[in-house]
Design a protein around this motif. Structure first.
Motif, mmCIF file in Angstrom:
data_model
loop_
_atom_site.group_PDB
_atom_site.id
_atom_site.type_symbol
_atom_site.label_atom_id
_atom_site.label_comp_id
_atom_site.label_asym_id
_atom_site.label_seq_id
_atom_site.Cartn_x
_atom_site.Cartn_y
_atom_site.Cartn_z
ATOM 1 N N MET A 650 4.490 0.327 -1.544
ATOM 2 C CA MET A 650 5.341 -0.662 -0.887
ATOM 3 C C MET A 650 5.208 -0.569 0.631
ATOM 4 O O MET A 650 5.389 -1.558 1.345
ATOM 5 C CB MET A 650 6.800 -0.447 -1.299
ATOM 6 N N ILE A 651 4.872 0.624 1.119
ATOM 7 C CA ILE A 651 4.774 0.868 2.559
ATOM 8 C C ILE A 651 3.351 0.746 3.070
ATOM 9 O O ILE A 651 3.100 0.189 4.150
ATOM 10 C CB ILE A 651 5.330 2.274 2.876
ATOM 11 N N LEU A 652 2.380 1.247 2.283
ATOM 12 C CA LEU A 652 1.006 1.339 2.775
ATOM 13 C C LEU A 652 0.030 1.182 1.606
ATOM 14 O O LEU A 652 0.174 1.853 0.586
ATOM 15 C CB LEU A 652 0.782 2.696 3.448
ATOM 16 N N GLN A 653 -0.963 0.313 1.785
ATOM 17 C CA GLN A 653 -2.042 0.163 0.809
ATOM 18 C C GLN A 653 -3.368 0.242 1.547
ATOM 19 O O GLN A 653 -3.579 -0.481 2.522
ATOM 20 C CB GLN A 653 -1.905 -1.157 0.048
ATOM 21 N N CYS A 654 -4.230 1.132 1.096
ATOM 22 C CA CYS A 654 -5.493 1.400 1.797
ATOM 23 C C CYS A 654 -6.666 1.194 0.859
ATOM 24 O O CYS A 654 -7.389 2.122 0.514
ATOM 25 C CB CYS A 654 -5.509 2.824 2.347
ATOM 26 N N ASP A 655 -6.852 -0.030 0.407
ATOM 27 C CA ASP A 655 -7.980 -0.353 -0.449
ATOM 28 C C ASP A 655 -8.732 -1.498 0.216
ATOM 29 O O ASP A 655 -8.290 -2.650 0.181
ATOM 30 C CB ASP A 655 -7.490 -0.756 -1.842
ATOM 31 N N GLY A 656 -9.857 -1.165 0.852
ATOM 32 C CA GLY A 656 -10.506 -2.154 1.715
ATOM 33 C C GLY A 656 -9.790 -2.148 3.051
ATOM 34 O O GLY A 656 -9.899 -1.213 3.835
ATOM 35 N N ASP A 657 -9.011 -3.179 3.330
ATOM 36 C CA ASP A 657 -8.209 -3.198 4.550
ATOM 37 C C ASP A 657 -7.014 -2.249 4.415
ATOM 38 O O ASP A 657 -6.538 -1.968 3.316
ATOM 39 C CB ASP A 657 -7.689 -4.613 4.813
ATOM 40 N N ILE A 658 -6.538 -1.782 5.558
ATOM 41 C CA ILE A 658 -5.295 -1.011 5.585
ATOM 42 C C ILE A 658 -4.144 -1.995 5.759
ATOM 43 O O ILE A 658 -4.084 -2.725 6.753
ATOM 44 C CB ILE A 658 -5.313 0.023 6.727
ATOM 45 N N ARG A 659 -3.259 -2.025 4.786
ATOM 46 C CA ARG A 659 -2.130 -2.969 4.810
ATOM 47 C C ARG A 659 -0.830 -2.186 4.946
ATOM 48 O O ARG A 659 -0.472 -1.404 4.061
ATOM 49 C CB ARG A 659 -2.119 -3.824 3.548
ATOM 50 N N ILE A 660 -0.146 -2.394 6.049
ATOM 51 C CA ILE A 660 1.134 -1.749 6.305
ATOM 52 C C ILE A 660 2.239 -2.755 6.010
ATOM 53 O O ILE A 660 2.148 -3.917 6.396
ATOM 54 C CB ILE A 660 1.213 -1.266 7.764
ATOM 55 N N ASN A 661 3.258 -2.306 5.297
ATOM 56 C CA ASN A 661 4.391 -3.148 4.942
ATOM 57 C C ASN A 661 4.003 -4.291 4.002
ATOM 58 O O ASN A 661 4.411 -5.435 4.193
ATOM 59 C CB ASN A 661 5.055 -3.707 6.208
ATOM 60 N N PRO A 662 3.232 -4.006 2.944
ATOM 61 C CA PRO A 662 2.836 -5.093 2.048
ATOM 62 C C PRO A 662 3.921 -5.516 1.067
ATOM 63 O O PRO A 662 3.869 -6.626 0.538
ATOM 64 C CB PRO A 662 1.646 -4.495 1.292
ATOM 65 N N ALA A 663 4.906 -4.637 0.804
ATOM 66 C CA ALA A 663 5.921 -4.979 -0.200
ATOM 67 C C ALA A 663 7.214 -4.209 0.060
ATOM 68 O O ALA A 663 7.879 -3.769 -0.876
ATOM 69 C CB ALA A 663 5.396 -4.680 -1.607
ATOM 70 N N PHE A 664 7.583 -4.066 1.327
ATOM 71 C CA PHE A 664 8.745 -3.248 1.673
ATOM 72 C C PHE A 664 9.939 -4.151 1.988
ATOM 73 O O PHE A 664 9.810 -5.119 2.752
ATOM 74 C CB PHE A 664 8.422 -2.374 2.882
ATOM 75 N N PRO A 665 11.094 -3.881 1.423
ATOM 76 C CA PRO A 665 12.252 -4.769 1.611
ATOM 77 C C PRO A 665 12.768 -4.764 3.047
ATOM 78 O O PRO A 665 12.844 -3.711 3.694
ATOM 79 C CB PRO A 665 13.294 -4.209 0.640
ATOM 80 N N LYS A 666 13.137 -5.927 3.538
ATOM 81 C CA LYS A 666 13.566 -6.062 4.933
ATOM 82 C C LYS A 666 14.866 -5.333 5.227
ATOM 83 O O LYS A 666 15.120 -4.941 6.370
ATOM 84 C CB LYS A 666 13.709 -7.544 5.297
ATOM 85 N N GLU A 667 15.719 -5.150 4.229
ATOM 86 C CA GLU A 667 17.008 -4.498 4.480
ATOM 87 C C GLU A 667 16.890 -2.979 4.556
ATOM 88 O O GLU A 667 17.859 -2.293 4.872
ATOM 89 C CB GLU A 667 18.027 -4.896 3.412
ATOM 90 N N TRP A 668 15.711 -2.440 4.274
ATOM 91 C CA TRP A 668 15.492 -0.997 4.372
ATOM 92 C C TRP A 668 14.693 -0.678 5.638
ATOM 93 O O TRP A 668 13.935 -1.506 6.145
ATOM 94 C CB TRP A 668 14.709 -0.478 3.176
ATOM 95 N N THR A 669 14.877 0.556 6.100
ATOM 96 C CA THR A 669 14.071 1.099 7.193
ATOM 97 C C THR A 669 13.301 2.301 6.667
ATOM 98 O O THR A 669 13.857 3.120 5.925
ATOM 99 C CB THR A 669 14.953 1.523 8.375
#
Length: 695
Positions: A650-669
């Protein structure tokens, strides 16, 4: 960091017995710690390589310590950041640190008191007689004389110490090879169980021995230390084991112990805030990470069905016994892998090594067995594999029915043609290299293992129209007689692509690259079908038993573990449709729906599942990360690790491109520090849906 982690300490007030346990460990030696209603301190001691004649992981015993009248209103607190349980009674001024030294094979109990007290130590042992075991699973339905576990032996020491051991004078190794039609292997491979001896040595400041199981203080004292030294080894004799455990010199240093744990928790982390649900998920993630580290540096991989912390005693005939766990001694790849995927993507690389080491240890016998059974190259790691890497006896002749067995083929339909596990391990090994750039691992572990997996598929299955026809096979345990199942197709595609990418610029591996390219081209495509008018991935090309036997969504393995579909990749809608149309929507235990959702960008669904799961712990235990039993046993290691993995994605996906915040809820920090490929580190904060990198 100390102040942040202090929020996740776990405190148990009162003398609740074993239901109020807290876990400690140093990666190899572990203990459940609790206060009994008689106000004694209890430590249920375990070790990763304390294996019986039947390969069961046994406890060493219970060490019961009484401190006179100094414990009347006790509280024990797990200080996670330091890896220590603190015992305190503020009414009497008593305090103790209980920990398994991170740098020594020793459990330490260091105590001090404002008032002088006497101290008593007693060893509780339930293996006081030879026993016919009924909970090995590996040896289930074998003759009774093959299921005997011996009694422990207490040594009449000449000094003020307590010493006991369990010694395997017999082993199920040879019986297993004979029963599995592998008689020719008996003199070619070493038996890892015969003469394995394990036990403990207990001594303490000012303590004298009263008998073989008890110590007491010679005089009332204000402070002292008790040491529980543990050892397991293949020993030529019991006397040699006794000599070796006595020769262990413990250099206790509590500051160095705390430093190991402080460094571990500071290296990579996820800390959540924002609302109560975020705090619950954060606590679950941190406590599971802690439990992994407690048991993850030993001789053998973590047992999915309770790790080293099983605590529910079970009466299997003659007495209550803490050695029981559902599914017994073997490893299930489908369950074990989830522990190690989480470790990989959380950056706990040191803890993965026992799993990879085991795979390389069992590889030679696997190669031998494939030649014996099928007369071709490669390895075939059974889904349910024994300590030796073979089928379990129970599965080979399922329910004891020898008439149904075909040489080399288990009669258990749940695992008969279940080949995907070894492909997933190969992919994990390649992913480990992608993240660490560990060249030694690539050359000595990942490449040899992966090539032998591919050799099996290459030589075991026929071709139809120049494509592999993977039959007979099964889609995990769920669709038990099918052809061209989705997990194997996705696994072959992902593994060969990864191998080609990693080796393509190295001329020394030209033959392997060509081999991988050929297997990739000969692997059929996934089968796409219409379901309720929507395109979805099918779990198989064709099936010959039209009903499911288990609860796995194999059609989503192209999403995880194999990452062929996901955010930023082609035909995302196909994978999303497949997720929504999946047959099984359970979420606990080894179910992967949270991870699927995270990798597909389905934030709300992933959030809902991990919140519910991290709230779901065993009602009989107060430690909040004592999950399960679910499908397996408590504490269920698939449950905590699977949900931790989903949180990472939910925070980080590193397959090919590095994707930060791909599925993290806005109400959380989230404050986080996580690994990325090529040894990179991604850190910073996600708040209100925005990423703020660390400076």
């Amino acid at each position: 960091m100390r102040e942040i982690y202090s929020r996740y300490s776990v405190r148990i007030d009162g003398a609740d017995g074993i239901g109020g346990l807290l876990p400690i460990g140093n990666g190899d030696i572990c203990a459940n710690v609790w206060i009994d209603p008689d106000y004694s301190l209890n430590l249920l001691v375990s070790k990763s390589d304390a294996l019986s004649e039947l390969t069961r992981t046994l406890k060493l015993g219970i060490v019961k310590i009484s401190f006179g009248d100094m414990i009347k209103n006790p509280a024990i607190e797990l200080v996670v950041y330091d890896g220590v349980v603190e015992l305190a009674d503020r009414h009497t001024g008593f305090f103790a640190n209980i920990y398994v030294d991170a740098n020594n094979p020793c459990i330490c109990v260091d105590y001090r008191s404002e008032h002088k007290t006497d101290v008593n130590v007693e060893i509780i042992n339930w293996r006081d007689r030879e026993l016919v075991c009924t909970s090995s699973y590996h040896m289930e339905n074998t003759p009774e004389e093959q299921r005997i576990e011996s009694a422990d032996v207490f040594v009449n020491t000449s000094d003020d110490s307590l010493l006991w051991y369990h010694r395997n004078m017999t082993s199920c190794f040879e019986y297993t090879l004979r029963n599995l039609d592998l008689e020719n292997a008996i003199n070619k491979f070493n038996d890892p169980i015969l003469n394995l001896t394990f036990g403990a040595l207990v001594y303490g400041d000012g303590l004298i021995k009263t008998d073989e199981k008890n110590l007491r203080s010679q005089a009332v004292v204000n402070e002292g230390s008790i040491s529980i030294v543990c050892l397991a080894e293949i020993a030529e004799s019991a006397d040699l084991f006794i000599k070796h455990i006595r020769e262990i010199k413990i250099q206790k240093n509590f500051d160095l112990h705390k430093k190991w744990w402080n460094d571990f928790f500071s290296r990579y982390y996820i800390i959540l805030s924002g609302n109560r649900d975020a705090e619950v998920v954060s606590r679950g993630y941190i406590l599971q990470k802690y439990v992994n580290a407690c048991a993850g540096r030993g001789r053998y991989p973590i047992k999915f069905n309770g790790s080293l912390f099983t605590a529910e005693d079970y009466d299997y005939g003659t007495q209550m016994n803490y050695d029981y766990r559902r599914w017994g001694a073997p490893y299930w790849i489908q369950n074990t892998r989830l522990i190690y995927w989480n470790m990989l993507y959380s950056g706990d690389f040191e803890l993965i090594k026992p799993f990879f080491n085991q795979m390389m240890e069992i590889l030679p016998l696997n190669e031998f067995s494939v030649r014996e059974y099928f007369n071709h190259r490669g390895i075939r790691i059974p889904e349910t594999y024994s300590l030796f890497g073979t089928h379990t006896n129970h599965c080979y002749y399922y329910l004891g029915n020898r008439d149904r067995a075909i040489k080399g083929e288990t009669s258990n339909p749940f695992t008969r043609w279940h080949y995907n596990g070894m492909l997933e391990i190969a992919y994990m090994m390649l992913e480990y290299y992608r993240f660490t750039n560990d060249e030694k691992h690539l050359k000595e572990v990942a490449i040899p293992f992966t090539v032998r997996c591919l050799e099996f598929f290459d030589e075991h299955f026929e071709r139809r129209e120049e494509k592999l026809y993977i039959y007979p096979s099964q889609c995990l345990e769920t669709w038990q007689n099918c052809a061209n199942d989705a997990p194997n197709i996705a696994g072959l595609k992902a593994v060969t692509l990864a191998l080609i990418e990693m080796l393509e610029n190295d001329g020394d591996y030209a033959d392997i690259i060509e081999f991988a390219k050929r297997i990739y081209e000969e692997t059929p495509e996934l089968t796409i079908v219409l379901k309720d008018g929507e395109r979805v991935i099918s779990p198989y090309q064709e099936t010959f038993i039209p009903y499911p036997e288990n609860y796995e969504n194999g059609e989503l393995y192209p999403v995880f573990p194999y990452r062929l579909y996901g955010i930023g990749k082609d035909d995302l809608n196909l994978a999303v449709n497949t997720f929504h149309k999946r047959l099984f929507k359970d979420i606990q235990g080894w179910q992967q729906n949270a991870t699927f959702a995270a990798l597909l960008g389905l934030t709300d669904e992933a959030q809902r599942i991990i919140v519910e799961n991290f709230k779901s712990s065993h009602s009989d235990f107060k430690f909040p990360a004592f999950w399960g039993p679910n499908f397996d046993w408590s504490p269920d290691q698939t449950h905590g690790n699977q949900n931790s993995l989903a949180l990472i994605f939910m925070i980080l996906q590193c397959d090919g491109d590095i994707r930060i915040n791909p599925a993290f809820p806005k109400e959380w920090t989230a404050e986080f520090r996580l690994p990325a490929p090529d040894g990179k580190i991604i850190s910073g904060k996600i708040k209100n849906g925005e990423y703020y990198p660390s400076i």
